[in-house]
Design an enzyme around this catalytic site. Sequence first.
Site, PDB file in Angstrom:
ATOM      1  N   TYR A   1       0.832  -1.210   0.000  1.00  0.00           N
ATOM      2  CA  TYR A   1       0.000   0.000   0.000  1.00  0.00           C
ATOM      3  C   TYR A   1       0.866   1.260   0.000  1.00  0.00           C
ATOM      4  CZ  TYR A   1      -4.005   2.930   1.466  1.00  0.00           C
ATOM      5  OH  TYR A   1      -4.989   3.875   1.542  1.00  0.00           O
TER       6      TYR A   1
ATOM      7  N   LYS B   1       0.819   4.082  -2.868  1.00  0.00           N
ATOM      8  CA  LYS B   1       0.447   5.462  -2.577  1.00  0.00           C
ATOM      9  C   LYS B   1       1.593   6.444  -2.837  1.00  0.00           C
ATOM     10  CE  LYS B   1      -3.863   4.940  -1.455  1.00  0.00           C
ATOM     11  NZ  LYS B   1      -4.883   5.364  -2.454  1.00  0.00           N
TER      12      LYS B   1
END
Length: 249
Positions: free
Chosen positions: A150, A154
């Site tokens: 993640y 991001k």
Amino acid sequence: MTRTAIVTGAARGIGAATAKRLAADGFAVAVLDLDAAACADTVAAIEAAGGRAIAVGANVADGAAVASAVEKIVAELGAPTVLVNNAGIIRDNLLFKMTEDDWDAVLTVHLRGAFLMTKAVQTHMVDAGWGRIVNLSSTSALGNRGQANYAAAKAGMQGFTKTLAIELGRYGVTANAIAPGFIQTDMTRATAERIGVSFEDFVAAASKEIPVGRGGTPEDIAGAVSYFVSEDAGFVSGQVLYVAGGPRA
């Protein structure tokens, strides 16, 4: 002339709040998620408030599905000139436990999804000589235990955003990113369940670490999106705004 906006991952949470806010701001909104039926509540709320919206089902990581979705949106609402790339998933685990599928799934939805959606929509923005792209990043881009996939996705969204700003600026198109901190959504509720604590305790613990003393809401993020897609933000591009109740959280 009513402008058309697309919000991905808009069935619930940040996406739903953003779709409702943009409709209140006067945009016609395509509420896009994996399952069109899941978007019904968001569309109904927009229509009940006097706005215009349609539900669109598409996997943002599937090029053919994205192309078909954008064609539908153009036909039913008009050429989209605002895109909010919000669709995302989590597959949290420590690196030594993380599977290849966990890595690929997260990178695919966030990065491939944002790439495909932006590529499909940017031609309409260029033709209009006006466009707004907002990509959802996260404070996790700065690093977060158990989120190698993640965090990488991001952080990638931030680099993607800055490149879009450079390439598309000459056509009247801006691109910015929002990096939320702790936001109270179904996703954070699921995290609390996974680690075996009540959501109330989870929120309370997170709030103690946030300078403003509370967790964020989807509406907090929607307000930031509203600014970035406004006429007033036409000279703001390539920026990452941390909406986290402090410098980071």
